[in-house]
Design a protein around this motif. Structure first.
Motif, PDB file in Angstrom:
ATOM      1  N   GLY A  80     143.603  -8.076  19.919  1.00  0.00           N
ATOM      2  CA  GLY A  80     143.687  -8.460  21.334  1.00  0.00           C
ATOM      3  C   GLY A  80     143.567  -7.229  22.210  1.00  0.00           C
ATOM      4  N   HIS A  81     144.238  -6.181  21.832  1.00  0.00           N
ATOM      5  CA  HIS A  81     144.186  -4.911  22.560  1.00  0.00           C
ATOM      6  C   HIS A  81     142.767  -4.348  22.531  1.00  0.00           C
ATOM      7  N   TRP A 181     144.433 -14.176  29.772  1.00  0.00           N
ATOM      8  CA  TRP A 181     145.164 -14.354  28.510  1.00  0.00           C
ATOM      9  C   TRP A 181     145.505 -13.009  27.862  1.00  0.00           C
ATOM     10  N   LEU A 182     144.512 -12.132  27.793  1.00  0.00           N
ATOM     11  CA  LEU A 182     144.759 -10.848  27.116  1.00  0.00           C
ATOM     12  C   LEU A 182     145.810 -10.026  27.856  1.00  0.00           C
ATOM     13  N   LEU A 185     149.283 -11.006  26.629  1.00  0.00           N
ATOM     14  CA  LEU A 185     149.671 -10.901  25.207  1.00  0.00           C
ATOM     15  C   LEU A 185     150.930 -10.061  25.051  1.00  0.00           C
ATOM     16  N   LYS A 186     151.757 -10.451  24.080  1.00  0.00           N
ATOM     17  CA  LYS A 186     152.973  -9.685  23.765  1.00  0.00           C
ATOM     18  C   LYS A 186     152.947  -9.373  22.257  1.00  0.00           C
ATOM     19  N   TYR A 194     148.988  -6.580  19.316  1.00  0.00           N
ATOM     20  CA  TYR A 194     148.475  -7.546  20.295  1.00  0.00           C
ATOM     21  C   TYR A 194     147.405  -8.367  19.590  1.00  0.00           C
ATOM     22  N   TYR A 195     147.761  -9.599  19.265  1.00  0.00           N
ATOM     23  CA  TYR A 195     146.856 -10.461  18.492  1.00  0.00           C
ATOM     24  C   TYR A 195     145.872 -11.187  19.413  1.00  0.00           C
ATOM     25  N   ASP A 198     146.420 -14.995  19.541  1.00  0.00           N
ATOM     26  CA  ASP A 198     147.445 -15.631  20.385  1.00  0.00           C
ATOM     27  C   ASP A 198     146.854 -16.314  21.617  1.00  0.00           C
ATOM     28  N   ILE A 199     145.616 -15.992  21.965  1.00  0.00           N
ATOM     29  CA  ILE A 199     145.018 -16.660  23.138  1.00  0.00           C
ATOM     30  C   ILE A 199     144.828 -18.157  22.882  1.00  0.00           C
TER      31      ILE A 199
END
Ligand code: UD1
Ligand code: CA
Length: 454
Positions: A80-81, A181-182, A185-186, A194-195, A198-199
């Protein structure tokens, strides 16, 4: 639809145990990332962004001729990151297709199917159903079979791990929504990362539908983390290429013992024996026979050529009806016209041979032009190098070179010359002459051989 492609390639590839960045390791002679790029180019995206990190600029430099925007991810904090690093380069109205640099065999058609599913109000993901989905995030579906979440294996419970549908990691999502969304992220998970996955949960909360499709072969989404997986995909890819050749009318004595690292263009009724390697750009005419253990790099072969085992070719052109080998070596800039015979332990370099000529045994011919109907005897050597410069040897039509001859270049052997065996030729010859340099033979009668002292 305008879309940007994001290729993630920042990972270290620890398990390769290598100084070379993982995406530069070759599969079928070409870096992993080059396979992905080639496929992506077929899709004609608006732009290609590549996230790099480990291995630094080495990766960028390897692809400097490509039009790619390189985005550096200083620290690898998760997929995600990684995608988030690229978003400032992507217009809000684009779709964003995310690919991995270490998943080399994804096919254009599969990606096109995924793109066709997507619009600016959904996410389309590529999933894969595997007997053993170890390592993959699992696809969670509700009772209506709708995707509601992706759970990473390390965060999954026993029941979730039983799910056979895995996340390939490849997805396409609208840029504007992705940005939000990004941002949210947590890294609250087993890996503190940061996956990107998860979005999916976030989108479902907003009633965004998650569509999915699967690849034709699961190997298309296999990633490479170590050299065992690299070898597995290499064999898979080679098998596919061998099958394609057979479908085009090539007989392979053993499809498992052929390697193609480039492109092979084939005619009909070609026969290829075991353990042949092709590299670069290869063209093979009709009815060509290739013996076992031959190696070719950038070679064009005409119709009805026969190549006997253990011959090696690089940057050579062979016209129709030639017969070569066994144990011949054709080095760069060799051109054989039709019906030429090259035999065992013959090395040619920067040499053209006109039709019907023969060099059948134990010779080195470099920087030479050979006419037609020439016969070069066993053990002939062109002395082309004086220690500083290379010089040309010209051998005109219908020359006969006797065995064990040295031709000291620059030298021209005129049309129709016969060279006596064992000669060292340093001067141009006269047409149709017999030319020889040989010390007169003498015989000493009743010669007593030395005997051992007692
Ligand atoms: C990821 C997916 C998982 C999926 C699997 C498929 C997430 C959170 N998980 O897991 O659902 O089943 O791929 O192989 O997305 N990368 C970066 N920067 C980073 C992290 C990764 O560029 O900070 C790159 C890696 O180089 C690699 C790719 O992203 O090419 C995937 O990263 P990896 O760590 O292998 O993800 P997985 O844990 O395998
Ligand atoms: Ca992986």
């Amino acid at each position: 639809m305008n879309f940007s492609v994001v290729i993630l390639a920042a990972g270290q590839g620890k398990r390769m145990c290598s100084d070379l960045p993982k995406v530069l390791h070759p599969l079928a002679g070409k870096p992993l990332l080059a396979h992905v790029l080639q496929t992506v180019e077929n899709l004609k995206p608006s732009q290609i962004l590549c996230v790099y990190g480990h291995g630094g600029t080495q990766v960028c430099e390897a692809f400097s001729e490509k039009s790619i925007s390189w985005v550096h991810q200083t620290e690898q904090k998760g997929t995600g990151h990684a995608v988030a690093q690229t978003l400032s380069h992507i217009p809000d109205d684009h779709q964003v297709l995310v690919l991995y640099g270490d998943v080399p065999l994804i096919q254009t058609e599969t990606l096109q199917n995924l793109i066709n599913l997507s619009n600016d109000q959904n996410i389309a993901i590529l999933t894969v159903t595997l007997e053993n989905p170890t390592g993959y995030g699992r696809i969670i579906r509700n009772e209506l079979k709708e995707i509601i979440q992706i759970i990473e294996e390390k965060d999954a419970n026993e029941r979730e791990r039983q799910i056979k549908e895995g996340n390939s990691g490849i997805l396409i999502a609208p840029a504007l929504k992705l940005k939000t969304w990004l941002n949210n992220l947590k890294p609250n998970n087993a890996q503190s990362e940061y996956y990107l996955t998860d979005i999916i949960g976030m989108a479902v909360q907003e009633n965004i539908s998650i569509l999915s499709t699967q690849p034709h072969d699961p190997e298309e989404v296999f990633g490479i983390n170590d050299r065992l997986q690299l070898a597995y995909l290499e064999r898979y890819f080679q098998k596919k290429q061998a099958e394609e050749l057979m479908r085009k009318g090539v007989t392979l004595i053993d499809p498992n013992r052929l390697d193609i690292r480039g492109n092979v263009d084939v005619g009909r009724d070609i026969l290829i024996d075991a353990n042949v390697i092709f590299e670069g750009v290869i063209k093979i005419g009709n009815r060509v026979k290739i013996g076992a253990f031959c190696h070719f790099k950038d070679v064009s072969i005409g119709d009805d050529v026969e190549i006997l085992p253990y011959s090696i070719f690089e940057n050579a052109t062979i016209e129709k009806n030639c017969k070569i080998g066994p144990f011949s070596r054709l080095r760069p800039e060799t051109h054989l016209s039709e019906n030429v015979h090259i035999g065992n332990f013959v090395e040619l370099k920067k040499t053209t041979v006109a039709k019907n000529s023969k060099i059948n045994h134990l010779s080195y011919v470099g920087d030479a032009q050979i006419g037609c109907d020439v016969n070069i005897g066993a053990g002939t050597i062109t002395c082309n190098y004086d220690g500083a410069n290379k010089h040309q040897t010209i051998i005109e039509d219908r020359v006969f070179v006797g065995s064990d001859t040295q031709l000291v270049a620059p030298v021209t052997i005129a049309e129709g010359t016969t060279i006596g065996a064992g000669s060292t030729i340093t001067k141009d010859t006269l047409p149709n002459s017999l030319t020889l340099s040989r010390s007169p033979q003498k015989s000493i009668a009743n010669w007593q051989r030395p005997v051992k002292k007692k």
